[in-house]
Design a protein around this motif. Structure first.
Motif, short mmCIF file in Angstrom:
data_model
loop_
_atom_site.label_atom_id
_atom_site.label_comp_id
_atom_site.label_asym_id
_atom_site.label_seq_id
_atom_site.Cartn_x
_atom_site.Cartn_y
_atom_site.Cartn_z
N TYR A 1 60.62 49.22 54.22
CA TYR A 1 62.10 49.54 53.99
C TYR A 1 62.34 50.96 53.98
O TYR A 1 61.47 51.52 53.24
CB TYR A 1 62.53 48.78 52.73
N PHE B 1 56.18 44.65 55.24
CA PHE B 1 57.41 45.24 55.64
C PHE B 1 57.44 46.61 55.32
O PHE B 1 56.76 47.07 54.35
CB PHE B 1 58.46 44.33 55.03
N GLN C 1 63.78 40.12 54.13
CA GLN C 1 64.88 39.99 53.07
C GLN C 1 65.78 41.06 53.35
O GLN C 1 65.18 42.22 53.33
CB GLN C 1 64.17 39.92 51.74
N TYR C 2 66.87 40.72 52.97
CA TYR C 2 68.09 41.90 53.44
C TYR C 2 68.67 42.05 52.24
O TYR C 2 69.00 41.25 51.40
CB TYR C 2 68.95 41.29 54.49
N PHE C 3 68.80 43.39 51.93
CA PHE C 3 69.02 43.87 50.37
C PHE C 3 70.62 44.13 50.25
O PHE C 3 71.12 44.75 51.24
CB PHE C 3 68.29 45.04 49.99
N GLY C 4 71.18 43.75 49.16
CA GLY C 4 72.43 44.49 48.96
C GLY C 4 72.34 45.81 48.56
O GLY C 4 71.41 46.24 48.51
N PRO C 5 73.68 46.44 48.19
CA PRO C 5 73.57 47.87 47.87
C PRO C 5 73.05 48.10 46.46
O PRO C 5 72.86 49.41 45.98
CB PRO C 5 75.13 48.00 48.35
N LEU D 1 58.56 39.71 47.27
CA LEU D 1 57.61 40.98 48.10
C LEU D 1 57.08 41.65 46.82
O LEU D 1 57.80 42.09 45.82
CB LEU D 1 58.87 41.71 48.60
N SER E 1 71.40 57.48 49.02
CA SER E 1 72.78 56.66 48.43
C SER E 1 72.20 55.35 47.60
O SER E 1 73.00 54.59 47.11
CB SER E 1 73.57 56.28 49.73
N GLY E 2 70.76 54.96 47.79
CA GLY E 2 70.48 53.90 47.24
C GLY E 2 70.12 52.63 47.69
O GLY E 2 69.44 51.80 47.24
N GLU E 3 70.84 52.13 48.96
CA GLU E 3 70.56 51.00 49.53
C GLU E 3 69.30 50.74 49.98
O GLU E 3 68.62 51.85 50.31
CB GLU E 3 71.80 50.58 50.39
N MET E 4 68.79 49.66 50.29
CA MET E 4 67.33 49.04 50.93
C MET E 4 67.65 48.72 52.16
O MET E 4 68.40 47.74 52.51
CB MET E 4 66.54 48.37 50.04
N ILE E 5 67.26 49.57 53.16
CA ILE E 5 67.35 49.10 54.60
C ILE E 5 66.11 48.50 55.15
O ILE E 5 65.25 49.21 55.26
CB ILE E 5 67.85 50.38 55.52
N PHE E 6 66.19 47.44 55.78
CA PHE E 6 64.87 46.91 56.40
C PHE E 6 64.58 47.96 57.60
O PHE E 6 65.45 47.86 58.58
CB PHE E 6 65.00 45.27 56.91
N ASN F 1 58.70 33.41 47.82
CA ASN F 1 58.43 34.31 48.88
C ASN F 1 58.77 35.82 48.21
O ASN F 1 59.44 36.69 49.13
CB ASN F 1 59.48 34.33 49.97
#
Lengths: 116, 114
Positions: free
Chosen positions: A37, A35, B103-107, A104, A42-47, A102
């Motif tokens: 990301y 994967f 896996q989808y992450f939160g903020p 990562l 701003s900090g978020e993790m985007i797939f 599962n």
């Protein structure tokens, strides 16, 4: 144990050009997932994109493609036509296909900076 | 927006205290994961729950615990906090728990221990 290595701590790319972010992995598993990301400031993790170890075709998602070379254990991310909004940290990650969960495993990341 | 929500967004507390971080997975997702991101350790897997049961454990300290409730939301409890626990804590969710599942992450919740 699984290990992900991203050897480029930081990279610059000119806007509208393509860029390749390197990722190599180490695993004794036959089945695994890879994967990428994106983490903006701003900090978020985007797939971004996923590649399965048994997939014969390289994965593509819009401007993102994954150059998967199984024998070399590499899974490089290619971003075409870079945009200013692509400036961010990029993480390569690997998952396991087994009954023990599962989780990562992440690499150390590459900071990409897009120049106007 | 990934559909995963985390509260609070920021948390500032003192050493020795206890905090609870909350996560709601995407609608329909049964698996919840917790990760810690710190400058020295990078992104590390802490723990996974699947449909209310613990599924896998990573580098989670004994001072930390988690659970997943019947409505599938999850809480991560951090106790006897130390300066080194300051980090960004992510929750992620996936449909089930296969290796192919994205896996989808939160903020994230940014924890600062003073």
């Amino acid at each position: 144990a699984q290990k992900i290595t991203q050897t480029q701590p930081g990279m610059f790319v000119q806007e509208k050009e393509a860029v390749t972010l390197d990722c190599t992995y180490d695993t004794s598993d036959q089945s695994y997932g890879l994967f990428w990301y994106k983490q903006p400031s701003s900090g978020e993790m985007i797939f971004l994109i996923y590649q399965g170890s048994y997939d014969e075709q390289n994965a593509t998602e819009g401007r993102y493609s994954l150059n998967f070379q199984k024998a070399r254990k590499s899974a490089n991310l290619v971003i075409s036509a870079s945009q200013l909004g692509d400036s961010a940290m990029y993480f390569c990650a690997m998952s396991r296909y087994n009954n023990a969960g599962n989780m990562l495993t992440f690499g150390g990341g590459t900071r990409l900076m897009v120049k106007p | 927006d990934s559909g995963v929500t985390q509260t609070p967004k920021h948390l500032i507390t003192a050493t020795g205290q206890r905090v609870t971080l909350r996560c709601s997975p995407r609608s329909g997702d049964l698996s919840v994961y917790w990760y810690q991101q710190s400058l020295d350790q990078g992104l590390q897997f802490l723990i996974q729950y699947y449909n209310g049961e613990e599924r896998a454990k990573g580098n989670i300290l004994e001072r930390f615990s988690a659970q997943q409730f019947p409505d599938l939301h999850s809480e991560l409890n951090l106790s006897s906090l130390e300066l080194g626990d300051s980090a960004l804590y992510f929750c992620a969710s996936s449909v089930v728990d296969r290796g192919t599942d994205t896996q989808y992450f939160g903020p994230g919740t940014r924890l600062t221990v003073l």
